[in-house]
Design an enzyme around this catalytic site. Sequence first.
Site, short mmCIF file in Angstrom:
data_model
loop_
_atom_site.label_atom_id
_atom_site.label_comp_id
_atom_site.label_asym_id
_atom_site.label_seq_id
_atom_site.Cartn_x
_atom_site.Cartn_y
_atom_site.Cartn_z
N ARG A 130 29.00 38.63 -1.84
CA ARG A 130 27.71 37.94 -1.82
C ARG A 130 26.80 38.48 -2.91
NH1 ARG A 130 29.40 38.97 3.38
NH2 ARG A 130 29.43 37.23 4.86
N ASP A 137 26.51 37.35 11.69
CA ASP A 137 27.50 38.43 11.87
C ASP A 137 27.53 38.86 13.35
OD1 ASP A 137 27.27 39.86 8.66
OD2 ASP A 137 25.86 38.41 9.46
N ARG A 153 29.58 36.54 15.29
CA ARG A 153 31.02 36.82 15.06
C ARG A 153 31.45 38.03 15.90
NH1 ARG A 153 30.08 35.74 8.73
NH2 ARG A 153 30.73 33.56 8.68
N HIS A 193 23.55 41.70 5.39
CA HIS A 193 24.47 40.61 5.72
C HIS A 193 25.55 40.66 4.65
CE1 HIS A 193 26.29 36.81 6.63
NE2 HIS A 193 25.94 36.29 5.46
N1 LIG Z 1 23.21 33.68 5.00
C1 LIG Z 1 24.37 33.25 5.47
O1 LIG Z 1 24.79 33.68 6.56
C2 LIG Z 1 25.15 32.27 4.70
C3 LIG Z 1 24.77 31.95 3.43
N2 LIG Z 1 25.48 31.07 2.68
C4 LIG Z 1 25.01 30.80 1.34
O2 LIG Z 1 24.36 29.53 1.32
C5 LIG Z 1 24.35 29.04 -0.03
C6 LIG Z 1 24.81 27.60 -0.05
O3 LIG Z 1 26.19 27.51 0.29
P1 LIG Z 1 26.90 26.07 0.35
O4 LIG Z 1 26.02 25.10 1.03
O5 LIG Z 1 28.28 26.29 0.83
O6 LIG Z 1 26.95 25.70 -1.20
P2 LIG Z 1 27.03 24.23 -1.82
O7 LIG Z 1 27.49 24.40 -3.22
O8 LIG Z 1 27.81 23.34 -0.92
O9 LIG Z 1 25.51 23.72 -1.79
C7 LIG Z 1 24.52 24.25 -2.58
C8 LIG Z 1 23.53 23.14 -2.84
O10 LIG Z 1 22.43 23.68 -3.56
C9 LIG Z 1 21.98 22.66 -4.43
N3 LIG Z 1 21.14 23.21 -5.48
C10 LIG Z 1 21.50 23.96 -6.54
N4 LIG Z 1 20.41 24.24 -7.29
C11 LIG Z 1 19.35 23.67 -6.69
C12 LIG Z 1 17.96 23.62 -6.97
N5 LIG Z 1 17.45 24.23 -8.03
N6 LIG Z 1 17.18 22.93 -6.13
C13 LIG Z 1 17.68 22.31 -5.05
N7 LIG Z 1 18.99 22.32 -4.74
C14 LIG Z 1 19.81 22.99 -5.54
C15 LIG Z 1 23.27 22.06 -4.96
O11 LIG Z 1 23.07 20.77 -5.56
C16 LIG Z 1 24.11 22.01 -3.71
O12 LIG Z 1 23.99 20.76 -3.02
C17 LIG Z 1 25.23 30.00 -0.81
O13 LIG Z 1 24.43 30.94 -1.50
C18 LIG Z 1 26.05 30.69 0.26
O14 LIG Z 1 26.55 31.95 -0.15
C19 LIG Z 1 26.59 30.44 3.19
C20 LIG Z 1 27.00 30.70 4.47
C21 LIG Z 1 26.34 31.66 5.32
C1 LIG Z 2 29.13 33.05 3.38
C2 LIG Z 2 28.45 33.92 4.33
O1 LIG Z 2 27.53 34.63 4.00
C3 LIG Z 2 28.91 33.97 5.70
O2 LIG Z 2 29.54 33.03 6.20
O3 LIG Z 2 28.70 35.00 6.36
#
Ligand SMILES: NC(=O)C1=CN([C@@H]2O[C@H](COP(=O)(O)OP(=O)(O)OC[C@H]3O[C@@H](n4cnc5c(N)ncnc54)[C@H](O)[C@@H]3O)[C@@H](O)[C@H]2O)C=CC1
Ligand SMILES: CC(=O)C(=O)O
Length: 350
Positions: A123, A183, A186, A210
């Site tokens: 991450r 987490d 999980r 995280h």
């Molecule tokens: N905190 C957590 O527990 C988790 C965090 N994540 C994080 O969430 C984020 C998104 O993951 P996904 O949805 O799978 O990625 P994704 O690639 O499917 O979606 C990202 C979206 O952000 C949009 N985007 C990019 N730049 C932008 C901007 N300037 N303004 C508005 N929209 C914009 C893209 O067009 C895309 O639709 C990642 O950083 C990932 O690591 C993912 C899962 C769990």
């Molecule tokens: C991608 C991520 O941060 C998660 O699923 O925990």
Amino acid sequence: MHKSGSSSSLGPGGLDLTQAFFRPILSAAPPSPTKRHTKISVVGAGNVGMAIAQTILTQDLADELVLVDAKADKLLGEMLDLQHAAAFLPRTKIMADVDYAVTAGSDLCIVTAGARQMPGETRLNLLHRNVALYRSIVPPLVKYSPETILLIVSNPVDILTYVAWRLSGFPSNRVIGSGTNLDSSRFRFLIADHLDVNAQDVQAYIVGEHGDSSVALWSSISVGGVPILSFLDKQEIAYEKETLENIHKEVVDGAYEVIRLKGYTSWAIGYSVANLARTLLRDQRRIHPVSVIARGFYGIEDGDVFLSLPAQLGRSGVLGVANVHMNDEETHRLKKSAATISELTSQLEI
Ligand SMILES: NC(=O)C1=CN([C@@H]2O[C@H](COP(=O)(O)OP(=O)(O)OC[C@H]3O[C@@H](n4cnc5c(N)ncnc54)[C@H](O)[C@@H]3O)[C@@H](O)[C@H]2O)C=CC1
Ligand SMILES: CC(=O)C(=O)O
């Protein structure tokens, strides 16, 4: 593009169809709303943003749900697809736009936009790409919703929560990272699976980053109110420390495994964030392990580091941090996790 989910009440020739279908009841006083109107905006309509949006809709958490993304066609497609489920969902006005004006007056802004990990990538590797994006995302959210709560999800979530806090100028109680709420789910799932009980009866926290340096709080775990480790000690039931370490390792590796298998994680984070939205907007005052400013708690003295601690949440955001029991080893690991995040945070110029 400003697309909305509301249908016009005017029929052909300007006929007011609402009047045609429903005659108003005669009443001296105008009808008063029975509950407060709630507006949630989700920035980033990717895998994570859409899982969150759909969970919010099915759980009836918002009167208005707004999607924002940089990709106009994808955004419009996602909005229409959700609107077409209207007959099966609680009534929610769904809107989408690339222009942040659509988010005006949001009670909660959830930010999921940004790069995600490729298989095997950490991450923390995403940091610089996503900090750059946040500079264009946080200021307009703040401009249009100066009283909102910011809930940060993009990774690395702890450092981006710090970045959002700095860019927003908000008090720290209104900037929260989804942190280890996921987490911990999980963790609870794995413990429940081992003991063959319901995960909702398992109280167990993962705190800290995280990510790879997260900390499992074994010493405070309880199942149905029974403190597990002291129960095993009292009953002289032997357990291997290695078994506990392996369960924590499975938690840490969980996201890597899902990403390796399907390319991204989405459903669990969708439920995790909807769970936080409910606690915040309905003032549930529940305790969640989420990313908050940590200085002064559990012996953490590093600068303005954000990481997950068991925090009480309500309508005004973070209400406090719970004083959960930690043994010396857990406190030591938590401080190490804080140092890992702090080192990266201190290199940023925000
Ligand atoms: N905190 C957590 O527990 C988790 C965090 N994540 C994080 O969430 C984020 C998104 O993951 P996904 O949805 O799978 O990625 P994704 O690639 O499917 O979606 C990202 C979206 O952000 C949009 N985007 C990019 N730049 C932008 C901007 N300037 N303004 C508005 N929209 C914009 C893209 O067009 C895309 O639709 C990642 O950083 C990932 O690591 C993912 C899962 C769990
Ligand atoms: C991608 C991520 O941060 C998660 O699923 O925990």
